[in-house]
Design an enzyme around this catalytic site. Structure first.
Site, PDB file in Angstrom:
ATOM      1  N   ASN A   1       0.871  -1.176   0.000  1.00 33.26           N
ATOM      2  CA  ASN A   1       0.000   0.000   0.000  1.00 33.26           C
ATOM      3  C   ASN A   1       0.903   1.219   0.000  1.00 33.26           C
ATOM      4  O   ASN A   1       1.477   1.574   1.025  1.00 33.26           O
ATOM      5  CB  ASN A   1      -0.900  -0.016   1.248  1.00 33.26           C
ATOM      6  CG  ASN A   1      -1.759   1.236   1.344  1.00 33.26           C
ATOM      7  OD1 ASN A   1      -1.799   2.040   0.417  1.00 33.26           O
ATOM      8  ND2 ASN A   1      -2.434   1.413   2.472  1.00 33.26           N
ATOM      9  N   TRP A   2       1.004   1.848  -1.145  1.00 30.99           N
ATOM     10  CA  TRP A   2       1.937   2.987  -1.261  1.00 30.99           C
ATOM     11  C   TRP A   2       1.362   4.276  -0.681  1.00 30.99           C
ATOM     12  O   TRP A   2       2.058   5.275  -0.605  1.00 30.99           O
ATOM     13  CB  TRP A   2       2.316   3.194  -2.727  1.00 30.99           C
ATOM     14  CG  TRP A   2       3.281   2.162  -3.241  1.00 30.99           C
ATOM     15  CD1 TRP A   2       3.918   1.201  -2.502  1.00 30.99           C
ATOM     16  CD2 TRP A   2       3.731   1.980  -4.589  1.00 30.99           C
ATOM     17  NE1 TRP A   2       4.736   0.444  -3.306  1.00 30.99           N
ATOM     18  CE2 TRP A   2       4.638   0.899  -4.596  1.00 30.99           C
ATOM     19  CE3 TRP A   2       3.464   2.634  -5.792  1.00 30.99           C
ATOM     20  CZ2 TRP A   2       5.273   0.459  -5.763  1.00 30.99           C
ATOM     21  CZ3 TRP A   2       4.082   2.195  -6.948  1.00 30.99           C
ATOM     22  CH2 TRP A   2       4.976   1.123  -6.931  1.00 30.99           C
ATOM     23  N   LYS A   3       0.092   4.279  -0.365  1.00 35.17           N
ATOM     24  CA  LYS A   3      -0.538   5.491   0.177  1.00 35.17           C
ATOM     25  C   LYS A   3      -0.286   6.659  -0.788  1.00 35.17           C
ATOM     26  O   LYS A   3      -0.283   6.436  -2.000  1.00 35.17           O
ATOM     27  CB  LYS A   3      -0.039   5.745   1.608  1.00 35.17           C
ATOM     28  CG  LYS A   3      -0.168   4.467   2.461  1.00 35.17           C
ATOM     29  CD  LYS A   3       0.112   4.647   3.913  1.00 35.17           C
ATOM     30  CE  LYS A   3      -0.071   3.321   4.635  1.00 35.17           C
ATOM     31  NZ  LYS A   3       0.089   3.427   6.072  1.00 35.17           N
TER      32      LYS A   3
ATOM     33  N   HIS B   1      -9.427   1.355   4.999  1.00 33.19           N
ATOM     34  CA  HIS B   1      -8.142   1.581   5.674  1.00 33.19           C
ATOM     35  C   HIS B   1      -8.334   2.580   6.810  1.00 33.19           C
ATOM     36  O   HIS B   1      -9.121   3.524   6.694  1.00 33.19           O
ATOM     37  CB  HIS B   1      -7.110   2.104   4.664  1.00 33.19           C
ATOM     38  CG  HIS B   1      -5.718   2.076   5.216  1.00 33.19           C
ATOM     39  ND1 HIS B   1      -5.252   3.025   6.084  1.00 33.19           N
ATOM     40  CD2 HIS B   1      -4.717   1.176   5.056  1.00 33.19           C
ATOM     41  CE1 HIS B   1      -4.013   2.718   6.426  1.00 33.19           C
ATOM     42  NE2 HIS B   1      -3.656   1.605   5.819  1.00 33.19           N
TER      43      HIS B   1
ATOM     44  N   GLU C   1      -6.629   5.002   7.769  1.00 31.20           N
ATOM     45  CA  GLU C   1      -6.370   6.409   7.423  1.00 31.20           C
ATOM     46  C   GLU C   1      -7.597   7.035   6.766  1.00 31.20           C
ATOM     47  O   GLU C   1      -7.864   8.224   6.936  1.00 31.20           O
ATOM     48  CB  GLU C   1      -5.125   6.503   6.530  1.00 31.20           C
ATOM     49  CG  GLU C   1      -3.865   6.268   7.362  1.00 31.20           C
ATOM     50  CD  GLU C   1      -2.703   5.646   6.605  1.00 31.20           C
ATOM     51  OE1 GLU C   1      -2.714   5.635   5.365  1.00 31.20           O
ATOM     52  OE2 GLU C   1      -1.778   5.151   7.280  1.00 31.20           O
TER      53      GLU C   1
ATOM     54  N   SER D   1       3.860  -1.782  10.283  1.00 30.25           N
ATOM     55  CA  SER D   1       5.317  -1.856  10.455  1.00 30.25           C
ATOM     56  C   SER D   1       5.905  -3.225  10.115  1.00 30.25           C
ATOM     57  O   SER D   1       6.809  -3.703  10.798  1.00 30.25           O
ATOM     58  CB  SER D   1       5.713  -1.424  11.870  1.00 30.25           C
ATOM     59  OG  SER D   1       5.322  -0.075  12.095  1.00 30.25           O
TER      60      SER D   1
ATOM     61  N   GLY E   1       2.967   2.705  10.662  1.00 30.85           N
ATOM     62  CA  GLY E   1       3.931   3.783  10.471  1.00 30.85           C
ATOM     63  C   GLY E   1       4.676   4.183  11.729  1.00 30.85           C
ATOM     64  O   GLY E   1       5.307   5.240  11.770  1.00 30.85           O
TER      65      GLY E   1
ATOM     66  N   GLY F   1       3.143  -0.884   4.227  1.00 30.65           N
ATOM     67  CA  GLY F   1       3.228   0.529   3.854  1.00 30.65           C
ATOM     68  C   GLY F   1       4.670   0.928   3.576  1.00 30.65           C
ATOM     69  O   GLY F   1       5.230   0.625   2.521  1.00 30.65           O
ATOM     70  N   GLY F   2       5.292   1.563   4.543  1.00 33.63           N
ATOM     71  CA  GLY F   2       6.628   2.144   4.373  1.00 33.63           C
ATOM     72  C   GLY F   2       7.662   1.215   3.753  1.00 33.63           C
ATOM     73  O   GLY F   2       8.413   1.621   2.845  1.00 33.63           O
TER      74      GLY F   2
ATOM     75  N   GLU G   1      -4.994  -4.441  10.793  1.00 31.65           N
ATOM     76  CA  GLU G   1      -3.972  -3.403  10.926  1.00 31.65           C
ATOM     77  C   GLU G   1      -4.214  -2.624  12.222  1.00 31.65           C
ATOM     78  O   GLU G   1      -4.994  -1.655  12.234  1.00 31.65           O
ATOM     79  CB  GLU G   1      -4.035  -2.443   9.729  1.00 31.65           C
ATOM     80  CG  GLU G   1      -3.775  -3.108   8.408  1.00 31.65           C
ATOM     81  CD  GLU G   1      -3.190  -2.139   7.382  1.00 31.65           C
ATOM     82  OE1 GLU G   1      -2.132  -2.441   6.848  1.00 31.65           O
ATOM     83  OE2 GLU G   1      -3.794  -1.076   7.154  1.00 31.65           O
TER      84      GLU G   1
HETATM   85  P1  13P Z   1       3.307   0.680   7.582  1.00 35.09           P
HETATM   86  O1  13P Z   1       3.813  -0.628   7.005  1.00 35.09           O
HETATM   87  O2  13P Z   1       4.036   1.881   7.052  1.00 35.09           O
HETATM   88  O3  13P Z   1       3.233   0.618   9.078  1.00 35.09           O
HETATM   89  O4  13P Z   1       1.799   0.855   7.046  1.00 35.09           O
HETATM   90  C1  13P Z   1       0.916  -0.195   7.199  1.00 35.09           C
HETATM   91  C2  13P Z   1      -0.310   0.113   6.442  1.00 35.09           C
HETATM   92  O5  13P Z   1      -1.075   0.976   6.806  1.00 35.09           O
HETATM   93  C3  13P Z   1      -0.576  -0.668   5.236  1.00 35.09           C
HETATM   94  O6  13P Z   1      -1.863  -0.448   4.761  1.00 35.09           O
END
Ligand code: 13P
Length: 248
Positions: A8-10, A94, A96, A208, A169, A229-230, A163
């Protein structure tokens, strides 16, 4: 069960950066056959990503969807637009989006219905905040999110992502025990909804995930993949995650 690992590149990566990533990443994972490999770039880079992943083992997902087919909905993207851009899956619910865009369970449910009607696979996200965990409400939150989000939804082509918000993050990954405990609970709730079919639903862990912790997380009984994500933004890092080593 085949693992499912999604990036998930956001709100990261331009079209050019997406192409560059995929040119490096695709060869690094081309021999992987036991994992569904999925990337979710921003909307603007979907068509370019679709072009780059032709003839590879990589699948495309969008990060969100709108439930109407077309019309006066400024800024929104329809299921058919996602299909045309080459998407097979879409991330829905999600944290966010729930946090910054007030997406409530009823909205999440509408989006899941629309995605499934269009034939898109759904990556449905749930998870508790730190406050909720500390108040002992983790299971209540997860139960509510699943029962509301999946109301009148059949389990075909459905992936659930756990999640925990406090792990997103933050570099604070859930321990294997914490992840397994909630995943087993999610499987139980899915069992109440779908009976035996719940055994075949893949439950991803997100929060993470890194090359350093992926091996042990994927060894947990009810963890069937990851939403990253990251650590999915660099080709080497995400390739290492996709090529995780099975621990016994
Ligand atoms: P991180 O891997 O950056 O913690 O993000 C997780 C995430 O929200 C994937 O959708």
């Amino acid at each position: 069960m085949k693992y499912f690992i999604a990036a998930n590149w956001k709100m990261n990566k331009t079209i050019a950066e997406t192409r560059e990533f995929l040119r490096n990443f695709s060869p690094a994972v081309e021999k992987v056959t036991d994992v569904d490999i999925v990337i979710a770039p921003p909307f603007t880079a979907l068509a370019a990503a679709s072009d780059e992943i032709q003839d590879t083992n990589i699948q495309l997902a969008a990060q969100d969807i709108f439930w109407e087919e077309k019309g006066a909905y400024t800024g929104e993207i329809s299921p058919r637009m996602l299909l045309e851009a080459g998407c097979r899956h879409v991330i829905i619910g999600h944290s966010e989006r729930r946090q910054y865009f007030s997406e409530e369970d009823a909205i999440v449910n509408r989006k899941i219905k629309a995605a499934k009607k269009a034939g898109l696979g759904v990556i449905f996200c749930v998870g508790e905040s730190l406050e909720e965990r500390e108040a002992g409400k983790t299971f209540d939150v997860i139960k509510r999110e699943i029962e509301s989000g999946l109301a009148e939804i059949d389990p075909e082509n459905l992936v659930v992502a756990y999640e925990p918000i406090w792990a997103i993050g933050t570099g604070k990954t859930a321990t294997n025990e914490q992840a397994q405990e909630v995943h087993a609970y999610i499987r139980k709730i899915l069992g109440n909804l779908y009976g035996n079919k719940a055994e075949d639903i893949r439950i991803l862990y997100g929060g993470s995930v890194t090359p350093d912790n992926v091996d042990s997380l994927m060894a947990c009984k009810d963890v069937n993949g990851a939403l990253v994500g990251g650590a999915s933004l660099k080709p080497e890092s995400f390739a290492r995650i996709v090529c995780f080593k099975k621990e016994n």
